[in-house]
Design a protein around this motif. Structure first.
Motif, PDB file in Angstrom:
ATOM      1  N   ALA A  80       0.780  -1.112   0.172  1.00  0.00           N
ATOM      2  CA  ALA A  80      -0.030  -0.009  -0.150  1.00  0.00           C
ATOM      3  C   ALA A  80       0.978   1.329  -0.070  1.00  0.00           C
ATOM      4  O   ALA A  80       0.524   2.530  -0.404  1.00  0.00           O
ATOM      5  N   THR A  81       2.170   1.164   0.487  1.00  0.00           N
ATOM      6  CA  THR A  81       2.896   2.275   0.760  1.00  0.00           C
ATOM      7  C   THR A  81       3.893   2.462  -0.413  1.00  0.00           C
ATOM      8  O   THR A  81       4.427   3.455  -0.697  1.00  0.00           O
ATOM      9  N   GLY A  82       3.868   1.442  -1.324  1.00  0.00           N
ATOM     10  CA  GLY A  82       4.745   1.430  -2.525  1.00  0.00           C
ATOM     11  C   GLY A  82       5.384   0.267  -2.792  1.00  0.00           C
ATOM     12  O   GLY A  82       5.298  -0.897  -2.091  1.00  0.00           O
ATOM     13  N   PRO A  83       6.495   0.036  -3.548  1.00  0.00           N
ATOM     14  CA  PRO A  83       7.295  -1.169  -4.061  1.00  0.00           C
ATOM     15  C   PRO A  83       7.952  -1.592  -2.837  1.00  0.00           C
ATOM     16  O   PRO A  83       8.509  -0.674  -2.046  1.00  0.00           O
ATOM     17  N   ILE A  93      10.072  -5.556   3.319  1.00  0.00           N
ATOM     18  CA  ILE A  93      10.422  -4.042   3.621  1.00  0.00           C
ATOM     19  C   ILE A  93       9.753  -3.091   2.175  1.00  0.00           C
ATOM     20  O   ILE A  93      10.068  -3.495   1.151  1.00  0.00           O
ATOM     21  N   ALA A  94       9.244  -2.012   2.669  1.00  0.00           N
ATOM     22  CA  ALA A  94       8.787  -1.355   1.454  1.00  0.00           C
ATOM     23  C   ALA A  94       8.873   0.148   1.570  1.00  0.00           C
ATOM     24  O   ALA A  94       9.365   0.639   2.658  1.00  0.00           O
ATOM     25  N   GLY A  95       8.909   0.841   0.673  1.00  0.00           N
ATOM     26  CA  GLY A  95       9.040   2.437   0.662  1.00  0.00           C
ATOM     27  C   GLY A  95       8.437   2.921  -0.523  1.00  0.00           C
ATOM     28  O   GLY A  95       7.895   2.283  -1.583  1.00  0.00           O
ATOM     29  N   GLN A  96       8.673   4.159  -0.614  1.00  0.00           N
ATOM     30  CA  GLN A  96       7.895   5.030  -1.862  1.00  0.00           C
ATOM     31  C   GLN A  96       8.690   4.783  -2.964  1.00  0.00           C
ATOM     32  O   GLN A  96       8.294   4.823  -4.233  1.00  0.00           O
ATOM     33  N   SER A  97      10.032   4.475  -3.045  1.00  0.00           N
ATOM     34  CA  SER A  97      11.030   4.192  -3.992  1.00  0.00           C
ATOM     35  C   SER A  97      11.842   2.852  -3.578  1.00  0.00           C
ATOM     36  O   SER A  97      12.272   2.784  -2.523  1.00  0.00           O
ATOM     37  N   LEU A  98      12.119   2.096  -4.685  1.00  0.00           N
ATOM     38  CA  LEU A  98      12.940   0.970  -4.287  1.00  0.00           C
ATOM     39  C   LEU A  98      14.250   1.003  -5.513  1.00  0.00           C
ATOM     40  O   LEU A  98      13.891   1.245  -6.708  1.00  0.00           O
ATOM     41  N   VAL A  99      15.096   0.723  -5.086  1.00  0.00           N
ATOM     42  CA  VAL A  99      16.571   0.730  -5.780  1.00  0.00           C
ATOM     43  C   VAL A  99      17.197  -0.368  -5.811  1.00  0.00           C
ATOM     44  O   VAL A  99      17.596  -0.773  -4.885  1.00  0.00           O
ATOM     45  N   LEU A 100      17.269  -1.122  -7.149  1.00  0.00           N
ATOM     46  CA  LEU A 100      18.015  -2.426  -7.087  1.00  0.00           C
ATOM     47  C   LEU A 100      19.684  -2.193  -7.415  1.00  0.00           C
ATOM     48  O   LEU A 100      19.907  -1.738  -8.618  1.00  0.00           O
TER      49      LEU A 100
END
Length: 386
Positions: A80-83, A93-100
């Motif tokens: 619900a909060t992002g990827p 673990i989720a956030g508004q932005s996800l960096v691989l």
């Protein structure tokens, strides 16, 4: 707004610093599968093989940044909060932005896992095992004459080890520098007593529990107390294969490191980014690329203007010589020596396209190299467009 970074090596560490330097003050969570704090990898094939050196990239004690080391990502999920990412213990673990930024692993060869004494180099633990082997071995076979293989060969030779490099191509590093400069690199090995077998591959590894020899495809058998394989790397993308991400020899991104899923970015060795200069997607495993893409992604995350995409730069130290390269080379570029030549102790060569310099190579000529590198970088630069 929070950011989750998967990968705690150079690219992930650089992204954290770049975000903080841009004034980003929200939470950042970094997941890393190694237990070690972020460390620098280039010394692993150079100074570190002689003895311990400081590998730390910098301070990780940053308020608001949480480092989850020794944890492995197993999949990408949507919340619900992002990827977000699912970890090996089931946590999400989720956030508004996800960096691989999961990097790459060393490619190996069939049969290599069956015998002791066969090594690849990617981590500090790998480097420790190779260092121990070089200090006890009398004969070493190195498979692959790329930058990693050549640097390890250089170190082994200085330790008094008899070294043979096996390379499938006609010249070492010809895929990187082209055949003319590749021939110069071959001469460097020969001048330092390292035997180079080109145009041939490994057929099998011989031995009981431990490797004792390598059989080549031409039937030659090379005795070996240890074998080191340096034949490239494979991007670490399998953990995300069930996601909708476009994966093709890396996480495919646009020029601003954005993947095919909104708010998910990919940087470093695991990313295959669009390059305006070539009009294609390319994956680069160089130190400079990881730090450059971290800057590009950080700008995109905070909504800053697009960052300049720098030209490729890397260096290698072999047999006490400094080798440098900068620019973007194509196979049909003309090569012209502007100082010295392959027979001289130091030299500088330009790669030219339509009469204009597009790349520069030098051995032990940092001053002239820097001058032409700056000239090449002043050419109209590719800008990462939205």
């Amino acid at each position: 707004m929070s950011v989750v970074v998967v990968g705690a090596s150079l690219a992930g560490f650089s992204l954290v610093n770049d975000l903080r330097e841009r004034g980003y003050s929200d939470s950042i969570t970094v997941v890393g599968d190694e237990i070690h704090p972020p460390y620098d990898r280039p010394p692993l094939s150079k100074e570190y093989l002689h003895g311990d050196v400081d590998l730390a990239l910098g301070d990780t004690d940053n308020p608001g940044t949480h480092w989850l080391l020794g944890r492995r990502a197993t999949g990408i999920t949507s919340t619900a909060t992002g990827p977000g990412v699912t970890l090996d213990d089931g946590a999400v673990i989720a956030g508004q932005s996800l960096v691989l930024a999961t990097g790459a692993r060393a490619r190996t060869l069939p049969g290599a896992q069956a015998l002791d004494g066969i090594h690849t180099l990617r981590t500090v633990d790998d480097a420790r095992a190779i260092r121990a082997a070089l200090h006890t071995a009398r004969t070493v076979v190195i498979v692959g004459a790329g930058l990693i293989g050549s640097e390890i060969a250089s170190t082994a030779a200085t330790l008094g080890v008899r070294v043979t490099i096996v390379e499938l191509a006609a010249d070492p590093l010809s895929g990187v520098f082209g055949p003319r400069i590749g021939g110069l690199c071959a001469d460097l090995h020969a001048a330092n007593g390292v035997r180079l077998r080109t145009g041939v591959a490994v057929a099998e590894f011989l031995g009981g529990e431990r490797v004792s020899a390598v059989r080549l495809t031409d039937g030659t058998v090379l005795a070996a107390d240890a074998v080191i394989i340096g034949v490239g790397a494979v991007p670490n993308t399998e953990w995300a294969q069930d996601s909708p991400l476009h994966i093709d020899n890396g996480f495919v991104t646009d020029s601003r490191c954005r993947t095919t899923i909104p708010d998910i970015y990919a940087i470093g060795d695991c990313a295959r980014a669009y390059q305006h200069t070539s009009g294609t997607h390319q994956r680069s495993e160089h130190w400079s690329n990881a730090t450059a893409q971290a800057r590009i992604a950080a700008a995109a995350i905070v909504g800053a203007p697009a960052a300049n995409i720098p030209t490729t730069y890397f260096w290698s130290r072999q047999y006490g010589r400094m080798i440098q390269f900068a620019g973007n080379r194509r196979p049909d570029d003309e090569v012209r020596f502007i100082d010295g030549d392959p027979s001289t102790p130091s030299c500088t060569a330009l790669y030219e396209r339509d009469g204009e310099p597009v790349a520069v190579f030098a051995i032990d000529n940092a001053r002239l190299f820097t001058r032409y590198r700056k000239q090449i970088e002043r050419r109209p630069a590719a800008i990462a467009t939205p």
